[in-house]
Write a protein that holds these residues in place. Structure first.
Motif, PDB file in Angstrom:
ATOM      1  N   PRO A 105      -2.078  10.546  20.624  1.00 54.52           N
ATOM      2  CA  PRO A 105      -1.748   9.466  19.690  1.00 54.52           C
ATOM      3  C   PRO A 105      -0.325   9.595  19.162  1.00 54.52           C
ATOM      4  CG  PRO A 105      -3.092  11.118  18.605  1.00 54.52           C
ATOM      5  CD  PRO A 105      -3.058  11.493  20.060  1.00 54.52           C
ATOM      6  N   VAL A 106       0.298   8.447  18.926  1.00 51.13           N
ATOM      7  CA  VAL A 106       1.599   8.417  18.261  1.00 51.13           C
ATOM      8  C   VAL A 106       1.333   8.361  16.763  1.00 51.13           C
ATOM      9  CG1 VAL A 106       3.751   7.154  17.948  1.00 51.13           C
ATOM     10  CG2 VAL A 106       2.677   7.245  20.212  1.00 51.13           C
ATOM     11  N   ARG A 107       1.888   9.314  16.029  1.00 53.76           N
ATOM     12  CA  ARG A 107       1.666   9.348  14.583  1.00 53.76           C
ATOM     13  C   ARG A 107       2.970   9.009  13.863  1.00 53.76           C
ATOM     14  NH1 ARG A 107      -1.886  14.040  16.023  1.00 53.76           N
ATOM     15  NH2 ARG A 107      -4.010  13.320  15.609  1.00 53.76           N
ATOM     16  N   PHE A 108       2.833   8.353  12.712  1.00 57.96           N
ATOM     17  CA  PHE A 108       3.994   7.840  11.979  1.00 57.96           C
ATOM     18  C   PHE A 108       4.138   8.524  10.623  1.00 57.96           C
ATOM     19  CE2 PHE A 108       3.169   4.678  15.116  1.00 57.96           C
ATOM     20  CZ  PHE A 108       4.365   4.036  15.363  1.00 57.96           C
ATOM     21  N   LEU A 109       5.373   8.915  10.319  1.00 62.30           N
ATOM     22  CA  LEU A 109       5.724   9.450   9.012  1.00 62.30           C
ATOM     23  C   LEU A 109       6.814   8.562   8.429  1.00 62.30           C
ATOM     24  CD1 LEU A 109       5.781  11.604   6.751  1.00 62.30           C
ATOM     25  CD2 LEU A 109       7.395  12.914   8.169  1.00 62.30           C
ATOM     26  N   ALA A 110       6.510   7.875   7.333  1.00 63.11           N
ATOM     27  CA  ALA A 110       7.507   7.020   6.682  1.00 63.11           C
ATOM     28  C   ALA A 110       8.558   7.893   6.001  1.00 63.11           C
ATOM     29  CB  ALA A 110       6.840   6.099   5.668  1.00 63.11           C
ATOM     30  N   LEU A 111       9.821   7.559   6.228  1.00 63.23           N
ATOM     31  CA  LEU A 111      10.947   8.267   5.613  1.00 63.23           C
ATOM     32  C   LEU A 111      11.852   7.197   5.018  1.00 63.23           C
ATOM     33  CD1 LEU A 111      12.666  10.821   5.113  1.00 63.23           C
ATOM     34  CD2 LEU A 111      13.656  10.482   7.388  1.00 63.23           C
ATOM     35  N   SER A 112      11.829   7.065   3.683  1.00 61.03           N
ATOM     36  CA  SER A 112      12.477   5.911   3.058  1.00 61.03           C
ATOM     37  C   SER A 112      13.166   6.291   1.759  1.00 61.03           C
ATOM     38  CB  SER A 112      11.430   4.823   2.773  1.00 61.03           C
ATOM     39  OG  SER A 112      11.999   3.722   2.093  1.00 61.03           O
ATOM     40  N   VAL A 113      14.168   5.497   1.394  1.00 68.54           N
ATOM     41  CA  VAL A 113      14.799   5.656   0.091  1.00 68.54           C
ATOM     42  C   VAL A 113      13.891   5.111  -1.005  1.00 68.54           C
ATOM     43  CG1 VAL A 113      15.998   3.429   0.120  1.00 68.54           C
ATOM     44  CG2 VAL A 113      16.990   5.348  -1.158  1.00 68.54           C
ATOM     45  N   SER A 114      12.977   4.235  -0.642  1.00 66.61           N
ATOM     46  CA  SER A 114      12.108   3.591  -1.627  1.00 66.61           C
ATOM     47  C   SER A 114      10.979   4.521  -2.073  1.00 66.61           C
ATOM     48  CB  SER A 114      11.496   2.315  -1.034  1.00 66.61           C
ATOM     49  OG  SER A 114      10.499   1.793  -1.894  1.00 66.61           O
ATOM     50  N   ASP A 115      10.718   4.505  -3.371  1.00 67.56           N
ATOM     51  CA  ASP A 115       9.563   5.233  -3.892  1.00 67.56           C
ATOM     52  C   ASP A 115       8.606   4.280  -4.608  1.00 67.56           C
ATOM     53  OD1 ASP A 115      10.980   4.604  -6.172  1.00 67.56           O
ATOM     54  OD2 ASP A 115      11.114   6.655  -6.936  1.00 67.56           O
ATOM     55  N   ALA A 116       8.650   3.003  -4.216  1.00 69.12           N
ATOM     56  CA  ALA A 116       7.807   1.991  -4.849  1.00 69.12           C
ATOM     57  C   ALA A 116       6.374   2.081  -4.326  1.00 69.12           C
ATOM     58  CB  ALA A 116       8.357   0.599  -4.574  1.00 69.12           C
ATOM     59  N   ALA A 117       5.421   1.927  -5.225  1.00 69.45           N
ATOM     60  CA  ALA A 117       4.008   2.048  -4.854  1.00 69.45           C
ATOM     61  C   ALA A 117       3.624   1.070  -3.757  1.00 69.45           C
ATOM     62  CB  ALA A 117       3.138   1.829  -6.094  1.00 69.45           C
ATOM     63  N   GLU A 118       4.134  -0.150  -3.831  1.00 72.82           N
ATOM     64  CA  GLU A 118       3.747  -1.162  -2.842  1.00 72.82           C
ATOM     65  C   GLU A 118       4.212  -0.779  -1.441  1.00 72.82           C
ATOM     66  OE1 GLU A 118       6.910  -4.598  -2.624  1.00 72.82           O
ATOM     67  OE2 GLU A 118       6.386  -4.209  -4.701  1.00 72.82           O
ATOM     68  N   ASP A 119       5.383  -0.126  -1.339  1.00 66.71           N
ATOM     69  CA  ASP A 119       5.873   0.305  -0.034  1.00 66.71           C
ATOM     70  C   ASP A 119       5.020   1.438   0.515  1.00 66.71           C
ATOM     71  OD1 ASP A 119       7.931  -1.541   0.097  1.00 66.71           O
ATOM     72  OD2 ASP A 119       9.390  -0.206  -0.835  1.00 66.71           O
ATOM     73  N   VAL A 120       4.712   2.392  -0.345  1.00 67.37           N
ATOM     74  CA  VAL A 120       3.887   3.529   0.072  1.00 67.37           C
ATOM     75  C   VAL A 120       2.521   3.044   0.554  1.00 67.37           C
ATOM     76  CG1 VAL A 120       2.830   5.692  -0.650  1.00 67.37           C
ATOM     77  CG2 VAL A 120       5.066   5.051  -1.562  1.00 67.37           C
TER      78      VAL A 120
END
Length: 242
Positions: A105-120
């Motif tokens: 399986p391809v697994r995804f790790l989000a790496l973002s400047v945003s720390d907003a709950a809706e994005d997470v």
């Protein structure tokens, strides 16, 4: 374990760091619309003989990401939340079949400047296994990548609470149709406006021009049928986006 064993262990670790091939290995694709950031991450984690991370592809928007991920079948994708073409959530949607693979399986790790709950919450609902912010150190990012590869869930400490609240609470907020009208970048500008940032400050933080900020604000006001930034701030505060 005797003192000699301990010293030997230290010597082995030092020698590996100096250039011996790492015992562990993971194939990674970087997805971020800022080329300089991708270059920085590549330099930080991409020395395969030291970190065990092999960067097999890069992408700057949704279409590129789907193409590269499908072609390379990496074990882990480092995925920015805000991308041209629909954002990280769209990449996850279009790669859903790859995430479900039983053998690799391809697994995804989000790496973002945003720390907003809706994005997470959005990317986790989309299928990402974790979410870390761009303040993470190179060493911690390498560890997070291997944990994601092994099937663990990884979050920056403060962000884990968002996910627990969203999935454990029986009164989690429903999908907001008004908010869904906005693109990922428009949402980001919306939050910064609501927090009181000036246009120049937003432009600097998001690496875009002041004119682009103005265009995003105009689009947000139009889509939400609001008249000015004060109404926009009240709208965002009422939805706990600030």
């Amino acid at each position: 374990m005797g003192a000699g064993d301990g010293e030997g262990g230290e010597r082995m670790t030092t020698e590996q760091t100096a250039g011996e091939p790492a015992e562990r290995h993971v194939r990674v694709v970087l997805v971020d619309d800022h080329r300089m950031f991708r270059t920085g991450v590549q330099a930080e984690i991409g020395a395969t003989d030291r970190t065990g991370v092999e960067v097999v592809g890069e992408a700057a928007d949704v279409d590129q990401a789907v193409t590269v991920i499908t072609a390379t079948r990496p074990e882990v994708v480092l995925l920015d939340v805000h991308l041209p073409g629909g954002g990280g959530v769209e990449v996850l949607r279009r790669c859903a079949a790859l995430m479900g693979g039983q053998e690799s399986p391809v697994r995804f790790l989000a790496l973002s400047v945003s720390d907003a709950a809706e994005d997470v919450i959005g990317v986790i609902r989309g299928g990402a296994r974790g979410y870390v912010t761009k303040t993470i150190t190179g060493g911690d990012l390498v560890d997070a990548i291997f944990r994601i590869k092994d099937g663990d869930a990884v979050f920056s400490p403060r962000l884990a609470g968002f996910v627990l609240d969203a999935f454990a609470s029986t009164d989690a907020p429903p999908v907001d149709e008004d908010l869904d009208r906005l693109t990922q970048r428009e949402r980001e500008v919306l939050r910064l406006i609501a927090r009181g940032y000036a246009y120049k400050e937003i432009a600097k933080q998001l690496f875009i021009s002041v004119k682009t900020v103005e265009s995003h604000v105009s689009a947000v006001l139009r889509k939400l049928q609001l008249s000015n930034r004060h109404e926009l701030t009240r709208w965002a505060t009422a939805r706990r986006l600030v």
